[in-house]
Design an enzyme around this catalytic site. Structure first.
Site, PDB file in Angstrom:
ATOM      1  N   ASP A 139       0.847  -1.197   0.000  1.00  0.00           N
ATOM      2  CA  ASP A 139       0.000   0.000   0.000  1.00  0.00           C
ATOM      3  C   ASP A 139       0.882   1.246   0.000  1.00  0.00           C
ATOM      4  OD1 ASP A 139      -2.157  -1.630   0.260  1.00  0.00           O
ATOM      5  OD2 ASP A 139      -2.580  -1.142   2.352  1.00  0.00           O
TER       6      ASP A 139
ATOM      7  N   LYS B 211      -3.406   2.727  -2.340  1.00  0.00           N
ATOM      8  CA  LYS B 211      -4.608   3.544  -2.453  1.00  0.00           C
ATOM      9  C   LYS B 211      -4.808   4.236  -1.129  1.00  0.00           C
ATOM     10  CE  LYS B 211      -6.996  -0.861  -2.472  1.00  0.00           C
ATOM     11  NZ  LYS B 211      -7.165  -1.186  -1.097  1.00  0.00           N
TER      12      LYS B 211
ATOM     13  N   GLY C 184      -0.902  -1.443   5.343  1.00  0.00           N
ATOM     14  CA  GLY C 184      -0.707  -0.564   6.495  1.00  0.00           C
ATOM     15  C   GLY C 184      -1.490  -1.078   7.697  1.00  0.00           C
TER      16      GLY C 184
ATOM     17  N   ASP D 188      -3.074  -3.188  10.483  1.00  0.00           N
ATOM     18  CA  ASP D 188      -3.443  -4.607  10.512  1.00  0.00           C
ATOM     19  C   ASP D 188      -4.259  -4.915   9.260  1.00  0.00           C
ATOM     20  OD1 ASP D 188      -3.899  -7.041  12.701  1.00  0.00           O
ATOM     21  OD2 ASP D 188      -5.465  -6.876  11.174  1.00  0.00           O
TER      22      ASP D 188
ATOM     23  N   MET E  66     -10.068   6.860   8.510  1.00  0.00           N
ATOM     24  CA  MET E  66     -10.443   7.510   7.244  1.00  0.00           C
ATOM     25  C   MET E  66     -11.498   8.588   7.490  1.00  0.00           C
ATOM     26  SD  MET E  66     -10.726   3.962   5.081  1.00  0.00           S
ATOM     27  CE  MET E  66     -11.631   3.151   6.398  1.00  0.00           C
TER      28      MET E  66
HETATM   29  C1  SAM Z   1      -7.556   2.109   4.775  1.00  0.00           C
HETATM   30  S1  SAM Z   1      -7.379   2.438   6.470  1.00  0.00           S
HETATM   31  C2  SAM Z   1      -6.233   1.174   6.906  1.00  0.00           C
HETATM   32  C3  SAM Z   1      -6.153   0.925   8.377  1.00  0.00           C
HETATM   33  C4  SAM Z   1      -5.073  -0.077   8.725  1.00  0.00           C
HETATM   34  N1  SAM Z   1      -5.392  -1.388   8.185  1.00  0.00           N
HETATM   35  C5  SAM Z   1      -4.844  -0.168  10.226  1.00  0.00           C
HETATM   36  O1  SAM Z   1      -5.108  -1.236  10.812  1.00  0.00           O
HETATM   37  O2  SAM Z   1      -4.373   0.809  10.821  1.00  0.00           O
HETATM   38  C6  SAM Z   1      -6.376   3.872   6.444  1.00  0.00           C
HETATM   39  C7  SAM Z   1      -6.675   4.785   7.622  1.00  0.00           C
HETATM   40  O3  SAM Z   1      -5.997   4.298   8.789  1.00  0.00           O
HETATM   41  C8  SAM Z   1      -5.624   5.393   9.598  1.00  0.00           C
HETATM   42  N2  SAM Z   1      -4.168   5.383   9.747  1.00  0.00           N
HETATM   43  C9  SAM Z   1      -3.306   4.503   9.220  1.00  0.00           C
HETATM   44  N3  SAM Z   1      -2.045   4.761   9.626  1.00  0.00           N
HETATM   45  C10 SAM Z   1      -2.121   5.839  10.441  1.00  0.00           C
HETATM   46  C11 SAM Z   1      -1.170   6.596  11.172  1.00  0.00           C
HETATM   47  N4  SAM Z   1       0.114   6.290  11.182  1.00  0.00           N
HETATM   48  N5  SAM Z   1      -1.624   7.652  11.905  1.00  0.00           N
HETATM   49  C12 SAM Z   1      -2.930   7.971  11.938  1.00  0.00           C
HETATM   50  N6  SAM Z   1      -3.873   7.285  11.266  1.00  0.00           N
HETATM   51  C13 SAM Z   1      -3.478   6.244  10.526  1.00  0.00           C
HETATM   52  C14 SAM Z   1      -6.121   6.665   8.916  1.00  0.00           C
HETATM   53  O4  SAM Z   1      -7.407   6.934   9.430  1.00  0.00           O
HETATM   54  C15 SAM Z   1      -6.192   6.203   7.473  1.00  0.00           C
HETATM   55  O5  SAM Z   1      -7.099   7.002   6.736  1.00  0.00           O
END
Ligand code: SAM
Length: 247
Positions: free
Chosen positions: A34, A56, A87, A89, A170
């Site tokens: 990703d 994405k 990214g 989990d 998100m």
């Molecule tokens: C498509 S989701 C994926 C989430 C991911 N699978 C997880 O378990 O963290 C992407 C969203 O995760 C959050 N996110 C991911 N990494 C982040 C970080 N380092 N700091 C803050 N929010 C994060 C944000 O809300 C972002 O829009």
């Protein structure tokens, strides 16, 4: 027998990878990753591994989910050891279901390696427990935008009544609408709310406010990295916490 590894890369800090993720990353022939997976983590892949960015972010697709699934299958069928690096989990807002289903449909085995999700990374960064005896006894992970666009059809009333900790993934762009829905459902406008940008990364930023104030605060200083919105009494100034505003 070919097997694909769906690996959680964690929130960004390479040291938050699991030992198993690190080992498999060092062995893979191909890494489909990703866009949220940063260079520090990709540098841990085998020197001659092929790195493919299928990233994405927030609906801005560089490869459609269908294309990613097809690529996973094609690479695995070609005999490569494939790592699908996501990214956080893989099982939390990671579209893992589609990929596992497609692999299964083609008779390709897979293994999921969990990662540190953004919510727990943000909690650690903030020094705030997401649950707290007598204050926040439930924890809810919500998507801030729906499959199409706009807010998902959450049960705003039930979430408000739960009194628990709400973590919105998100939700950066839909924050104003989200806050309005909760206030309409009866949540107190002065309920503590925070935005954590780039949790665990050098550009980490914390914006502290209330349900009513946070949308304006974020509009005044828009985020450029991923943002997690956290709402609930666990973040009350009176609660035990050790908020550090940056890393
Ligand atoms: C498509 S989701 C994926 C989430 C991911 N699978 C997880 O378990 O963290 C992407 C969203 O995760 C959050 N996110 C991911 N990494 C982040 C970080 N380092 N700091 C803050 N929010 C994060 C944000 O809300 C972002 O829009």
């Amino acid at each position: 027998m070919t097997k694909v590894f769906l690996i959680g890369a964690g929130p960004g800090d390479a040291e938050l990878l699991t030992v198993k993720a690190l080992r498999l990353l060092g062995q893979a022939d191909v890494v489909l990753h990703d866009s949220l997976v940063g260079p520090d983590i990709l540098a841990l892949a085998r020197a001659d591994a092929r790195l493919v960015d299928v990233g994405k972010r927030c609906g801005r697709h560089s490869a459609s989910q269908q294309e990613i699934c097809a690529l996973l299958v094609a690479e695995a069928r070609g005999g490569a050891m494939v790592v699908r690096l996501k990214g956080g989990d893989p099982m939390i807002f990671g579209r893992a279901t589609e990929e596992m289903a497609e692999l299964t449909r083609h008779g390709i085995g897979f293994e999921v390696i969990p990662g540190v999700t953004a919510a727990t990374a943000a909690a650690a960064a903030l020094g705030v427990s997401l649950t707290r005896r007598g204050v926040a006894s439930s924890l809810h992970f919500l998507a801030g935008h729906g499959a199409q666009s706009g807010l998902p059809a959450h049960d705003w009333l039930a979430l408000t009544k739960s009194g628990g900790t709400l973590v919105v993934y998100m939700g950066g762009l839909s924050l104003a609408g989200l806050a309005a829905q909760f206030i309409e459902a009866g949540m107190a406008p002065d309920t503590p709310a925070l935005a954590v940008e780039n949790a665990s990364l050098p550009g980490q930023r914390v914006v502290e406010g209330t349900l009513a104030s946070l949308p304006g605060q974020m509009a005044a200083a828009p985020a450029s990295g991923p943002v997690l919105v956290m709402i609930g009494p666990a973040f009350s100034p009176g609660e035990s916490r050790h908020i550090k505003s940056d890393r």
